[in-house]
Design a protein around this motif. Structure first.
Motif, PDB file in Angstrom:
ATOM      1  N   LEU A 170       8.946 -10.350  73.498  1.00 16.64           N
ATOM      2  CA  LEU A 170      10.274 -10.509  72.924  1.00 16.64           C
ATOM      3  C   LEU A 170      10.649  -9.360  72.000  1.00 16.64           C
ATOM      4  O   LEU A 170      11.627  -8.660  72.219  1.00 16.64           O
ATOM      5  CB  LEU A 170      10.364 -11.834  72.152  1.00 16.64           C
ATOM      6  N   ASN A 171       9.868  -9.169  70.952  1.00 15.36           N
ATOM      7  CA  ASN A 171      10.184  -8.133  69.961  1.00 15.36           C
ATOM      8  C   ASN A 171       9.010  -7.968  69.004  1.00 15.36           C
ATOM      9  O   ASN A 171       7.972  -8.609  69.164  1.00 15.36           O
ATOM     10  CB  ASN A 171      11.462  -8.493  69.178  1.00 15.36           C
ATOM     11  N   THR A 172       9.218  -7.116  68.017  1.00 13.82           N
ATOM     12  CA  THR A 172       8.239  -6.919  66.950  1.00 13.82           C
ATOM     13  C   THR A 172       8.893  -7.315  65.637  1.00 13.82           C
ATOM     14  O   THR A 172      10.023  -6.911  65.348  1.00 13.82           O
ATOM     15  CB  THR A 172       7.772  -5.462  66.885  1.00 13.82           C
ATOM     16  N   GLU A 173       8.197  -8.148  64.852  1.00 17.13           N
ATOM     17  CA  GLU A 173       8.727  -8.640  63.594  1.00 17.13           C
ATOM     18  C   GLU A 173       7.844  -8.203  62.435  1.00 17.13           C
ATOM     19  O   GLU A 173       6.665  -7.904  62.615  1.00 17.13           O
ATOM     20  CB  GLU A 173       8.795 -10.170  63.601  1.00 17.13           C
ATOM     21  N   ALA A 174       8.430  -8.209  61.245  1.00 20.81           N
ATOM     22  CA  ALA A 174       7.654  -7.924  60.045  1.00 20.81           C
ATOM     23  C   ALA A 174       6.712  -9.087  59.772  1.00 20.81           C
ATOM     24  O   ALA A 174       7.086 -10.258  59.924  1.00 20.81           O
ATOM     25  CB  ALA A 174       8.584  -7.712  58.853  1.00 20.81           C
ATOM     26  N   GLY A 175       5.487  -8.778  59.387  1.00 20.01           N
ATOM     27  CA  GLY A 175       4.507  -9.801  59.095  1.00 20.01           C
ATOM     28  C   GLY A 175       4.531 -10.224  57.638  1.00 20.01           C
ATOM     29  O   GLY A 175       5.371  -9.790  56.848  1.00 20.01           O
ATOM     30  N   GLU A 176       3.576 -11.073  57.304  1.00 17.08           N
ATOM     31  CA  GLU A 176       3.508 -11.622  55.950  1.00 17.08           C
ATOM     32  C   GLU A 176       3.115 -10.583  54.918  1.00 17.08           C
ATOM     33  O   GLU A 176       3.545 -10.632  53.768  1.00 17.08           O
ATOM     34  CB  GLU A 176       2.497 -12.779  55.930  1.00 17.08           C
ATOM     35  N   TYR A 177       2.305  -9.609  55.316  1.00 17.69           N
ATOM     36  CA  TYR A 177       1.794  -8.612  54.381  1.00 17.69           C
ATOM     37  C   TYR A 177       2.541  -7.293  54.540  1.00 17.69           C
ATOM     38  O   TYR A 177       3.005  -6.954  55.634  1.00 17.69           O
ATOM     39  CB  TYR A 177       0.291  -8.415  54.593  1.00 17.69           C
ATOM     40  N   ALA A 178       2.683  -6.579  53.465  1.00 17.80           N
ATOM     41  CA  ALA A 178       3.473  -5.342  53.451  1.00 17.80           C
ATOM     42  C   ALA A 178       2.966  -4.350  54.494  1.00 17.80           C
ATOM     43  O   ALA A 178       1.768  -4.080  54.582  1.00 17.80           O
ATOM     44  CB  ALA A 178       3.418  -4.714  52.056  1.00 17.80           C
ATOM     45  N   GLY A 179       3.893  -3.823  55.280  1.00 16.78           N
ATOM     46  CA  GLY A 179       3.553  -2.784  56.237  1.00 16.78           C
ATOM     47  C   GLY A 179       3.021  -3.265  57.566  1.00 16.78           C
ATOM     48  O   GLY A 179       2.828  -2.460  58.473  1.00 16.78           O
TER      49      GLY A 179
END
Length: 249
Positions: A170-179
């Protein structure tokens, strides 16, 4: 909770929590990964106190493949093994193998597996399955999933159930941890005609979401300790980042 261990040094371990409509439910799932000669050993267990049941899986992984896996369905109250199954990959053909299963009081049975992928129920193995499916043309595959739909029907536990499944990126999302970033997939087919969502990082399942009736269910990695080896363990089709998952405690 009894945490999974393993022979040799543990490289990484973690726990998954289950939530229904955002509220934690009393199901816990732990896993541990260690090295062994020529590959890795991956163990996991799901504890379901309401059913007095523990489902455990102990697998040997090499070359990105599950080479051998033993499943057990344990009745905690009776301290008895209700059912057991063993998968062995075939030699020379990644999708060939043998699946042997047995419930208490019944003789063991076995079937040959040709042209199907094996998923041993526990969530930690999701990355291996999705990676294999994404590598196939169209992201479609025939999947063997041991049967556990009705726990009261103990004579059917771990009988083989095949179905066609599909996965798409589907896509790439930001995770819980920075970066960090997570690769998101939709998985459908079999019991999941409406589709479910998987979020992974370097082949490690971080979150899994699906609808059951009017409820929204989520399985989420709440603890990660050690270093997840990424493609050293099994290839994944979409690499979120060239960096390695770090230590999280």
């Amino acid at each position: 909770m009894n945490r999974c261990g393993g022979e040799g040094d543990v490289l990484a371990r973690g726990e998954y929590e289950y939530l229904c409509d955002g509220v934690p439910v009393p199901i816990s799932e732990s896993w541990a990964l260690s090295r062994k000669a020529g590959g890795f050993r991956l163990s996991s267990q799901r504890e379901i106190p309401a059913l007095s049941v523990v489902i455990s899986a102990h697998a040997e992984v090499a070359g990105g493949e599950i080479k051998r896996c033993v499943l057990r369905w344990l009745d905690v109250g009776r301290k008895a093994c209700v059912a057991m199954a063993c998968y062995r990959a075939g030699e020379g053909c990644h999708n060939d193998g043998v699946y042997r299963f047995r419930s208490a009081g019944s003789p063991s049975r076995s079937i040959a597996i040709t042209g199907a992928l094996y998923f041993p129920l526990l969530r930690i193995f999701a990355g291996q399955l999705l990676g294999k499916m994404m590598a196939q043309d169209g992201g479609e595959a025939r999947i063997l999933v041991p049967w556990i739909r009705e726990p009261a029907q103990t004579e059917k536990i771990f009988t083989p159930e095949f179905s066609g499944r599909r996965v798409r990126y589907l896509n790439t999302e930001a995770g819980e941890y920075a970066g960090e970033s997570l690769d998101c997939f939709e998985y459908s087919g079999g019991r999941y005609e409406d589709g479910v969502i998987y979020r992974l990082r370097q082949g490690l399942l971080r979150e899994y979401c699906w609808r059951q009736g009017s409820s929204e269910w989520t399985v989420r990695l709440k603890k990660l300790e050690g270093i997840w080896p990424g493609e050293q363990l099994w290839p994944h089709a979409i690499a979120s980042s060239p960096s390695t998952v770090g230590t999280v405690t």
